[in-house]
Design an enzyme around this catalytic site. Sequence first.
Site, PDB file in Angstrom:
ATOM      1  N   ASP A   1       0.829  -1.198   0.000  1.00 59.97           N
ATOM      2  CA  ASP A   1       0.000   0.000   0.000  1.00 59.97           C
ATOM      3  C   ASP A   1       0.870   1.256   0.000  1.00 59.97           C
ATOM      4  O   ASP A   1       0.574   2.240  -0.688  1.00 59.97           O
ATOM      5  CB  ASP A   1      -0.924  -0.007   1.217  1.00 59.97           C
ATOM      6  CG  ASP A   1      -1.914   1.135   1.202  1.00 59.97           C
ATOM      7  OD1 ASP A   1      -2.768   1.176   0.293  1.00 59.97           O
ATOM      8  OD2 ASP A   1      -1.851   1.997   2.100  1.00 59.97           O
TER       9      ASP A   1
ATOM     10  N   LYS B   1       1.422   4.529  -2.956  1.00 58.92           N
ATOM     11  CA  LYS B   1       1.494   5.970  -2.721  1.00 58.92           C
ATOM     12  C   LYS B   1       2.760   6.557  -3.321  1.00 58.92           C
ATOM     13  O   LYS B   1       2.754   7.670  -3.868  1.00 58.92           O
ATOM     14  CB  LYS B   1       1.420   6.247  -1.223  1.00 58.92           C
ATOM     15  CG  LYS B   1       0.116   5.764  -0.585  1.00 58.92           C
ATOM     16  CD  LYS B   1       0.141   5.902   0.928  1.00 58.92           C
ATOM     17  CE  LYS B   1      -1.103   5.295   1.543  1.00 58.92           C
ATOM     18  NZ  LYS B   1      -1.110   5.398   3.019  1.00 58.92           N
TER      19      LYS B   1
END
Length: 371
Positions: A229, A233
């Site tokens: 995750d 980003k």
Amino acid sequence: MHPLPPRVAPVAATRRRTLAVGLIGPGRVGSALLDQLRQARPRLLHDAGLELQLRGVAASKRMWLDCDDAELNERHDGAQTWRPSDLDAFAAHVRGTHRDALLIDCSADEAVAARYPCWLAAGIHVVTPNKLAGSGPLERWQAIRAAGAGGARFRYEATVCAGLPVVQTLRDLLDTGDELLAVDGMFSGTLAWLCNRHDGHQPFSALLREAHALGYTEPDPRDDLSGRDVARKLVILAREAGWPLSLDEVAVESLVPPALAALPADAFMQRLDELDAPMAARLAEARAGHGVLRHVASLDRHGRARVQLTVLPAGHPFAHTRLTDNVVQFTTRRYCDNPLLVQGPGAGPEVTAAGVFADLLRIAESLEVRA
């Protein structure tokens, strides 16, 4: 403290604008956003002549159309109708005859992100905290940017560090002619909390169970521990800076032992104790060097990207974060000797929803300028 959405400048009462809005994904973030819209609607109408008209809410299997009164004014008069979810029909309904329409995607659904190019090409603005569009296939990202060139706005501030102004700060740096040399950051509120609390007094597994019970982790904590995750980003920021980085090009260190990676979620939770020894060893390594453990993502000027658990000196800015703080450090030609830091809460549905709301209002401001 939650970030405040940008204030829309008051306009003459006779100049009313209507923005038709559709929300996809009424989960934790989506529900928090609906509450914020409901509370802000009278002020926006009075101060800025901006009428937010909620045309529908779509979940994974059902959609709720013509729900403006019920959702924003809390009048439940039975006039609203649930129908089987159909994203194309939903977008067409939200657009209707309105000049300005906006779709908010608070899902984490690949199928929703895949529709962004056609929505933008049709003149519908898109705002999202969904990271799958910005970090997915590069061809789709390029199609999204190309479709938005026709005038529809695409805003995605909340995909990185919830409500913190990270994407906007990077965009401002580049738009004013600065040169990006490096980006370093702690992009996971969950892993920040775990690193801040991991001091040897409790086993790492106990801290992870506590974080899970508090709702800080994903339902399956491996989604946090894998680092993937965070890598998404980093890819979003790299692409914003002009580097065509793909997710599989990021070197990611997973904190999940290989023996636990493929287990069912329940079985993984029962074997959390197997994380204790390796994490205790990492903590001892940090203390031996008089440093601290931090989960850090890094991007250099050549577009090389890495996500890892690392030891930082006690005087490093990342050593002084609190709780679920996210922090991003931009090293640029202007901010070289003293890099620019953006820091604050990086987790929580209310904070994320506020970031989405701020993007909505920035689009509304751009519509006023255009008018």
